[in-house]
Enzyme design. Sequence first.
Site, PDB file in Angstrom:
ATOM      1  N   ARG A 119      -4.117  11.093   6.458  1.00  0.00           N
ATOM      2  CA  ARG A 119      -4.452  11.661   5.153  1.00  0.00           C
ATOM      3  C   ARG A 119      -5.805  12.350   5.168  1.00  0.00           C
ATOM      4  O   ARG A 119      -5.986  13.376   4.525  1.00  0.00           O
ATOM      5  CB  ARG A 119      -4.485  10.560   4.080  1.00  0.00           C
ATOM      6  CG  ARG A 119      -3.145   9.899   3.838  1.00  0.00           C
ATOM      7  CD  ARG A 119      -3.312   8.675   2.991  1.00  0.00           C
ATOM      8  NE  ARG A 119      -4.223   7.767   3.695  1.00  0.00           N
ATOM      9  CZ  ARG A 119      -4.721   6.654   3.203  1.00  0.00           C
ATOM     10  NH1 ARG A 119      -4.417   6.279   1.995  1.00  0.00           N
ATOM     11  NH2 ARG A 119      -5.515   5.885   3.918  1.00  0.00           N
ATOM     12  N   HIS A 146       4.289   7.440   2.134  1.00  0.00           N
ATOM     13  CA  HIS A 146       5.008   6.733   3.209  1.00  0.00           C
ATOM     14  C   HIS A 146       6.427   7.275   3.352  1.00  0.00           C
ATOM     15  O   HIS A 146       6.898   7.515   4.470  1.00  0.00           O
ATOM     16  CB  HIS A 146       5.103   5.233   2.910  1.00  0.00           C
ATOM     17  CG  HIS A 146       3.811   4.500   2.928  1.00  0.00           C
ATOM     18  ND1 HIS A 146       3.455   3.619   1.933  1.00  0.00           N
ATOM     19  CD2 HIS A 146       2.795   4.493   3.816  1.00  0.00           C
ATOM     20  CE1 HIS A 146       2.269   3.103   2.219  1.00  0.00           C
ATOM     21  NE2 HIS A 146       1.840   3.622   3.349  1.00  0.00           N
ATOM     22  N   SER A 199      -1.885   2.599  -0.717  1.00  0.00           N
ATOM     23  CA  SER A 199      -1.291   1.477  -1.437  1.00  0.00           C
ATOM     24  C   SER A 199      -2.343   0.756  -2.263  1.00  0.00           C
ATOM     25  O   SER A 199      -2.082   0.330  -3.389  1.00  0.00           O
ATOM     26  CB  SER A 199      -0.624   0.502  -0.458  1.00  0.00           C
ATOM     27  OG  SER A 199       0.470   1.118   0.180  1.00  0.00           O
TER      28      SER A 199
END
Length: 175
Positions: free
Chosen positions: A91, A17, A128
Amino acid sequence: ARFAVFPGTFDPITSGHIDIIRRGAAIFERLTVGVARNPGKRKPLFSLDERLEMIRELVQDLDNVDVKSFEGMTVDFVRSMGAKVILRGIRTFGDFEYEFQLALANRSFKGIETVFVMANEENSFISSTLIKEAASLGADISRFVPESVSQRLHEKLANKSNRDTAGLQGEEPNP
């Protein structure tokens, strides 16, 4: 002015991030990191205030970046900020397929464009959710999150573990 919003739950914020934020700050004159207040069905590990505080600490050196919370639809938040662009990190191919559909819908229904930035190779598999799971199992996550986030994550998980086991004290084990 070229202005974009980078939305997410950031629970917790990862090095991936931060990379997208820094690269976005170099591309856009202004970048707002939009932290979703209510990310859906899952309850975040970190409170909204904790997530905002962590991100603000990590971007304080970037003069053209601010951090705000929002509730509801991302496109409504973007429009309320006066922006016309959403910044998204990609990603995997799976991310692209999902984000591509959202980008088309956002442009069709709300006139909001999406700019995709590819994750750098070392962060391409990090999420995350993966970070929280790995940390809860005792893995070394220091390569994937800033040190301050790693410390807070370990503290949060230790406190959660202590609360979870406190309820079990005094109970007889099942035979």
